[in-house]
Design a protein around this motif. Structure first.
Motif, mmCIF file in Angstrom:
data_model
loop_
_atom_site.group_PDB
_atom_site.id
_atom_site.type_symbol
_atom_site.label_atom_id
_atom_site.label_comp_id
_atom_site.label_asym_id
_atom_site.label_seq_id
_atom_site.Cartn_x
_atom_site.Cartn_y
_atom_site.Cartn_z
ATOM 1 N N HIS A 89 0.776 -1.242 0.000
ATOM 2 C CA HIS A 89 0.000 0.000 0.000
ATOM 3 C C HIS A 89 0.807 1.292 0.000
ATOM 4 O O HIS A 89 0.246 2.359 0.167
ATOM 5 N N THR A 90 2.110 1.226 -0.151
ATOM 6 C CA THR A 90 2.841 2.492 -0.184
ATOM 7 C C THR A 90 3.469 2.676 -1.569
ATOM 8 O O THR A 90 3.577 1.737 -2.353
ATOM 9 N N ARG A 91 3.885 3.911 -1.824
ATOM 10 C CA ARG A 91 4.550 4.180 -3.108
ATOM 11 C C ARG A 91 5.838 3.389 -3.223
ATOM 12 O O ARG A 91 6.172 2.867 -4.273
ATOM 13 N N LEU A 92 6.557 3.326 -2.088
ATOM 14 C CA LEU A 92 7.810 2.566 -2.100
ATOM 15 C C LEU A 92 7.531 1.105 -2.445
ATOM 16 O O LEU A 92 8.214 0.500 -3.284
ATOM 17 N N GLY A 93 6.472 0.561 -1.802
ATOM 18 C CA GLY A 93 6.126 -0.830 -2.052
ATOM 19 C C GLY A 93 5.777 -1.059 -3.511
ATOM 20 O O GLY A 93 6.172 -2.051 -4.122
ATOM 21 N N GLN A 94 5.052 -0.077 -4.079
ATOM 22 C CA GLN A 94 4.670 -0.176 -5.482
ATOM 23 C C GLN A 94 5.924 -0.193 -6.358
ATOM 24 O O GLN A 94 6.047 -1.005 -7.270
ATOM 25 N N ALA A 95 6.844 0.715 -6.030
ATOM 26 C CA ALA A 95 8.097 0.779 -6.785
ATOM 27 C C ALA A 95 8.861 -0.533 -6.645
ATOM 28 O O ALA A 95 9.459 -1.028 -7.603
ATOM 29 N N MET A 96 8.827 -1.109 -5.448
ATOM 30 C CA MET A 96 9.527 -2.372 -5.224
ATOM 31 C C MET A 96 8.928 -3.477 -6.084
ATOM 32 O O MET A 96 9.640 -4.250 -6.726
ATOM 33 N N ARG A 97 7.591 -3.540 -6.088
ATOM 34 C CA ARG A 97 6.957 -4.602 -6.859
ATOM 35 C C ARG A 97 7.226 -4.422 -8.352
ATOM 36 O O ARG A 97 7.454 -5.385 -9.074
ATOM 37 N N ALA A 98 7.204 -3.157 -8.784
ATOM 38 C CA ALA A 98 7.473 -2.894 -10.205
ATOM 39 C C ALA A 98 8.895 -3.324 -10.555
ATOM 40 O O ALA A 98 9.128 -3.985 -11.572
ATOM 41 N N ILE A 153 11.157 5.110 -12.061
ATOM 42 C CA ILE A 153 11.492 4.621 -10.729
ATOM 43 C C ILE A 153 13.007 4.591 -10.594
ATOM 44 O O ILE A 153 13.704 4.128 -11.499
ATOM 45 N N ARG A 154 13.500 5.135 -9.508
ATOM 46 C CA ARG A 154 14.954 5.099 -9.333
ATOM 47 C C ARG A 154 15.339 3.753 -8.737
ATOM 48 O O ARG A 154 15.290 3.544 -7.530
#
Lengths: 290, 264, 319
Positions: free
Chosen positions: A161-170, A183-184
C-alpha cells in the motif's frame, strides 16, 4: 495430546521468528537477486544492539526496537549504496562471495568488540507464564510473537500500500521497465536491502529477548533462513511465512518426539528433499510475489 | 526402416506436424518441412513467427508439444540437445553463441569436443592415442580458422572480435563439431550488406564440403535470396509458403505478411 | 609444452629440495600446511573454477576422507600408504553421490545445498557416537611409517604432486575444455555435443576425491579428527585461497594457499582478528580484483588454462 499441543505452540512461536527473518532474506533475493549470506549477521547484530540499548543503556524495550530498526536500516542502506551497488548486474556469484566476506567480517568484528558470551535483551514484560488451557506460554514469548506478527503485517502493508512498495513490486517484475517509468531502481534496491536487514535484526532482537544474543550465531541463522526461503520459494512473501512456521513446527516435533541432538538436521534434510522433488519451492508457482 | 546413409532422394532432416504450446498459447502449429542433402534452406518470417521455436524443437532445447523430428531416418523428437548434436545435427544461437573469454583458436578447438572424447584413462594418463587425437584436433582447428578467414585473429579473445568476425566464429565453432546438418539462427545479424554478401558466399562454399545441408533463420532478405536453394516462410506459427526464392518473393501472401495488407 | 606445466614442475622440484635445506621443524610444519592447502584449494578450484558453481560444502569431502583414514587405520589396522588413497576413493564416491544431487541445481541453490550436506555430515559426526566417538572425536590415529616431519613433508608433497598432475591433465584435456565450455555457456556446450551434467560431474568427483586425499593425510598428520573438520572456517580458508590466487587457473590456488597459510600462521593467536581480515580481503577481492592475484601479472596471463597451448606457428604454416 496435551504434549503435542505444547510442541505445536513452541514450534509456531519459533517459526514466527524464522518467518520474520526469512522475510527479509526473500525480499532481498526476490528483488535484487542478491543471495545475502550476511543475513544471519544482521540478525545477530539486531540481538547485540538490542542488548546494548536495553540492558547496557537501560532504555525502554520499544524505544530500543525503534532504535535498532533505525540503526540497521541505515547500515543496510550504506552497505548497499557503497558496496553492493558496485556488483549490480554482474550475476549472482559476486554477490554471494561478497556477502560471505561481509558475514565473516561482521561476525568477527562483533566477537572482537563484545566477546563470545551470550547477551540478554531486557524484555518489555516481566517473567512469568500464562496458562492457556493445557498449554504453557511465557509472557515474554507472547509479547515477542505479538511484536513479530505486527512487523510482518506492517511489512506486508508497506509492500502492498505504499509508493515505495509499489516501486519495489514494479522493480521486482521488470527492472528495465521500472527504470524507464521513472522509478529510481538504485534507491529501490537500497531501500529493499535496508528493509531486509531491519527485518532480520528485529527478528534477532525479539528472539534475544526470549533466549539471548550471541556473536557467533549468524551462520546457523543464515542457513535456517535459507532453508525457509527454499521451502517457501525464493522471493515469495507468503512462502516465507508458511515456510518459517513449517520449519519451526517440524523442528519442535522432531525435538519433542524423536531426538533432541539432531534437530538442526531437519532443515537441511528438508531442503535437500525439496530441491530434489520441487525445486521451485513448495508455494512458488502459485503464490504472489513480494 | 532407419537409414544411416541417406541417398540424395531421402531427406536428411524431416519435421512433421511440429507444434509448440506455451501455457495455452500456440507458438507453432503443425509445422512440417524437409531438409535434403546438398540444400541450403532459408526459414524466414516476421518477428515472432516462431522460427527460433522451430529451431529449439528440432534441436531438443525445447521439446515439441506434438509432432516428430527425424534425422537421418531416426526419431530424435525426445532426445536431449547434446545427444542430437552427437548425431550430427548442430545449431548456433541467435545471441552470440561463442565462449567470450576464450580465444578464437580455443573456441574452435572446444568445438571439436565430440571427436576428442577420451576414456578416463586417456584423459589422465594420455598415451599415443590421446596425443594423436589432440594433434588431429589442433590441425583441424587451424584449418577451420583458416577456411573462415580468421587466421589473423586466432589468438584474439572472442570478446574483442568485431561483429562480422563473431558471426564467422560462431559458424567455425559449429563446423568444428563436424555436423551433417547445420542450423544457423540469424547468422548475419548485425552485418552490413557487403559483409552479409561475403558471408553468404562463405556459406555456399560449405555445403557439400564441410556440411551436408544447411538451414538458416535469417532476416537479411538479400542474403536469403542469394544463398538459399529453397525458402520456407512462417507466419503466426504456421507455414505460409514454401518454394524457390523467386517464387516466394512473388507470393502475394508472403508480401502481405511482411508488409501488411494495404501495401501488398 | 604449455608453460604452466613448466612452472608446476619447477615448483614441485623446489619443494622436493626444501627439507634438505631446512631442518627447523616449525618451518617444515608450515611448509606441510602450505602443501596441504595447495591440495585443498586446487581441488576446490576444480569446482569453483571449472564447473563454475560455488560449493560451500567442500569440507564434506575433507571430513569424509579424514574420518575414513582415521577409522581404517584405527579399527581395521590399515597402513598409512593404503588409508590415504582409500580416503580419496571414499570421498570421490561421496562426491559422486552429492554431485548427482547438487549438480542439477544452480547458483544460490547449489551453494546452499552443498553447505547443507557439510552441515548434515557435521551433525552426523557429532551424534553417531558408536562410530565417530561424537564430539570427542577420534584421537591417537596411528602414523605408521611417517615417523618424522620430513617424511610427512614428502608424503604431502606426493599427494600435492598427484593432485596437480591430475588437475593439469584435466584442464588440458578434451574433458576439461568441455567443462570450460559448460561454464562459459551451457547452450553452446550442448550444441556441440557436451553433456553438461556429465562434464560437471567429472570435475566434481575429481575435486571431491582430491579433498579426500587431503583429509586422509590430515588425519594421520594431526592424529586427531573431530566434527570440527566440517566447520566453516576450513571452508572460508579454502575459498579465500582460490579467490585471492585466481579461480579457474592452475597456479592461482597455489599462490593463494601459500599467502593465506602464512597469514593464518602469523595471526594464529588472534583468531577473530584473522577472520576479520579474511572477511575484508574477500570483500576487497570481489570488488577490486575479481580474477585474483594471478590477473595482476600480465605476463602470466598466458598461463591461464583457458588461454593456452597455442599451436606452434610452423604447424599452421603447413596447412
Amino acid at each position: 495430546m496435551d504434549l503435542f499441543l505444547q510442541f505445536l505452540t513452541n514450534g509456531l512461536i519459533n517459526g514466527a521468528f524464522y518467518a520474520l527473518s526469512a522475510l527479509g532474506l526473500t525480499l532481498i533475493f526476490g528483488l535484487m537477486r542478491v543471495v545475502n549470506f550476511a543475513h544471519g549477521e544482521m540478525y545477530m547484530l539486531g540481538g547485540v544492539l538490542g542488548w546494548f540499548f536495553t540492558t547496557h543503556l537501560g532504555l525502554n524495550f520499544f524505544l530500543s526496537v525503534a532504535l535498532v530498526a533505525a540503526v540497521m536500516a541505515a547500515f543496510g542502506l550504506l552497505i548497499d549504496r557503497f558496496l553492493i551497488e558496485r556488483l549490480r548486474g554482474e550475476g549472482e556469484e559476486p554477490g554471494i562471495l561478497f556477502t560471505i566476506g561481509l558475514s565473516i567480517f561482521l561476525a568477527n568484528v562483533t566477537l572482537l568488540v563484545v566477546g563470545p558470551a551470550p547477551l540478554k535483551v531486557a524484555g518489555a514484560v516481566p517473567e512469568g507464564a500464562l496458562f492457556i488451557g493445557p498449554i504453557i506460554v511465557t509472557k515474554l514469548r507472547l509479547m515477542a510473537v505479538a511484536v513479530g506478527i505486527a512487523l510482518m503485517i506492517a511489512t506486508h502493508a508497506l509492500i502492498r500500500h505504499t509508493r515505495l512498495g509499489q516501486a519495489m513490486r514494479a522493480t521486482f517484475q521488470d527492472p528495465m521497465a521500472a527504470s524507464l517509468s521513472g522509478i529510481r531502481v538504485a534507491r529501490v534496491h537500497a531501500a529493499t536491502f535496508a528493509l531486509g536487514c531491519t527485518l532480520a535484526a528485529l527478528s534477532g532482537m525479539l528472539l534475544a529477548s526470549i533466549y539471548s544474543a550471541q556473536a557467533s550465531v549468524g551462520g546457523l541463522v543464515s542457513l535456517k533462513s535459507f532453508v525457509v526461503v527454499i521451502l517457501g520459494g525464493m522471493g515469495s512473501f507468503p512462502g516465507a511465512v508458511v515456510g518459517g512456521l513449517l520449519l519451526g513446527v517440524a523442528e519442535s516435533l522432531w525435538g519433542g518426539y524423536v531426538a533432541t541432538g539432531m534437530v538442526d538436521v531437519i532443515g537441511f534434510v528438508l531442503v535437500i528433499l525439496i530441491l530434489l522433488f520441487r525445486p521451485q519451492g513448495l508455494f512458488s508457482s502459485s503464490s504472489e510475489r513480494a | 526402416m532407419s537409414q544411416t546413409h541417406p541417398t540424395p532422394a531421402t531427406p536428411l532432416l524431416e519435421a512433421d506436424n511440429l507444434t509448440m504450446v506455451f501455457g495455452g498459447l500456440i507458438a507453432v502449429r503443425d509445422f512440417s518441412f524437409r531438409l535434403m542433402p546438398g540444400e541450403i534452406v532459408g526459414l524466414i518470417g516476421p518477428n515472432g513467427a516462431g522460427k527460433t521455436t522451430c529451431f529449439n524443437m528440432i534441436t531438443g532445447f525445447c521439446p515439441a508439444s506434438a509432432g516428430t523430428v527425424r534425422f537421418k531416418g531416426a526419431d530424435i523428437t525426445r532426445r536431449r540437445p547434446f545427444e542430437i548434436a552427437r548425431l550430427g545435427l548442430v545449431r548456433s544461437f541467435q545471441k552470440t553463441s561463442v565462449m567470450k573469454k576464450l580465444t578464437v583458436f580455443e573456441n574452435v578447438r572446444t568445438g571439436h569436443y565430440m571427436q576428442g572424447r577420451q576414456s578416463l584413462l586417456g584423459t589422465f594418463l594420455p598415451g599415443a592415442r590421446t596425443r594423436a587425437s589432440e594433434a588431429r584436433i589442433a590441425e583441424s582447428t587451424a584449418q577451420i580458422v583458416e577456411t573462415l578467414g580468421l587466421s589473423h585473429r586466432a589468438d584474439a579473445p572472442a570478446h574483442l572480435l568485431s561483429c562480422g568476425e563473431l558471426r564467422l566464429l560462431e559458424v567455425a565453432v559449429a563446423l568444428a563439431a563436424k555436423p551433417e546438418a547445420l542450423l544457423l539462427d540469424e547468422p548475419a545479424a548485425g552485418l552490413n550488406s557487403h559483409e552479409a554478401h561475403l558471408f553468404g558466399e562463405t556459406l555456399k562454399q560449405l555445403v557439400g564440403r564441410a556440411v551436408t545441408a544447411l538451414l538458416l533463420v535469417e532476416h537479411n532478405m538479400s542474403l536469403v535470396m542469394n544463398t538459399c536453394d529453397r525458402v520456407v516462410v512462417l507466419n503466426f506459427g504456421q507455414k505460409l509458403a514454401e518454394g524457390r526464392p523467386e517464387e516466394v518473393r512473388a507470393n502475394r501472401e508472403v508480401q502481405e505478411a511482411y508488409l501488411g495488407k494495404a501495401a501488398a | 609444452m604449455p608453460s604452466d606445466s613448466r612452472i608446476l614442475l619447477t615448483l614441485l622440484a623446489a619443494a622436493a629440495l626444501f627439507p634438505l635445506a631446512v631442518h627447523d621443524p616449525y618451518v617444515l610444519h608450515i611448509a606441510i600446511l602450505v602443501l596441504f592447502y595447495v591440495v585443498l584449494a586446487s581441488s576446490l578450484n576444480l569446482i569453483v573454477g571449472y564447473v563454475g558453481e560455488f560449493s560451500l560444502g567442500h569440507t564434506a569431502f575433507l571430513g569424509v576422507g579424514a574420518y575414513a583414514a582415521a577409522l581404517l587405520a584405527q579399527k581395521a589396522g590399515w597402513p598409512v600408504w593404503a588409508t590415504i588413497p582409500a580416503a580419496g576413493a571414499l570421498a570421490a564416491v561421496a562426491g559422486g553421490f552429492i554431485g548427482a544431487i547438487t549438480l542439477r541445481l544452480k547458483g544460490p541453490y547449489f551453494v546452499i545445498v552443498t553447505l547443507s550436506f557439510a552441515e548434515v555430515l557435521r551433525l552426523v559426526a557429532n551424534n553417531w557416537i558408536a562410530v565417530t566417538n561424537g564430539p570427542m572425536g577420534l584421537a591417537g590415529i596411528p602414523q605408521g611409517f611417517l615417523q618424522d616431519k620430513r617424511l610427512f613433508f614428502y608424503a604431502v608433497l606426493a599427494v600435492a604432486a598427484v593432485t596437480l598432475y591430475l588437475c593439469y591433465r584435466f584442464v588440458h584435456s578434451n574433458a576439461g575444455r568441455g567443462a570450460v565450455a559448460v561454464r562459459e555457456s551451457r547452450f553452446v556446450a550442448q550444441s556441440i555435443g557436451i553433456n553438461p551434467f556429465g562434464s560437471a560431474m567429472l570435475a566434481f568427483v575429481l575435486g571431491a576425491g582430491l579433498a579426500g586425499l587431503a583429509g586422509g593425510f590430515y588425519a594421520h598428520y594431526i592424529t586427531f579428527v573431530g566434527p570440527d573438520i566440517f566447520q566453516f572456517s576450513f571452508m572460508a580458508s579454502m575459498i579465500i585461497m582460490v579467490l585471492i590466487g585466481g579461480k579457474g587457473t592452475l597456479i592461482g590456488p597455489i599462490i593463494g594457499a601459500a599467502i593465506v597459510t602464512l597469514l593464518e600462521e602469523y595471526l594464529r593467536d588472534m583468531q577473530e582478528l584473522r577472520l576479520t581480515l579474511f572477511g575484508l580481503i574477500v570483500m576487497a577481492v570481489v570488488l577490486f580484483l575479481p580474477n585474483g592475484i594471478i590477473s595482476l601479472a600480465p605476463k602470466l596471463k598466458r598461463l591461464r588454462p583457458h588461454a593456452p597451448a597455442r599451436p606452434v606457428s610452423a604447424d599452421r604454416g603447413v596447412l
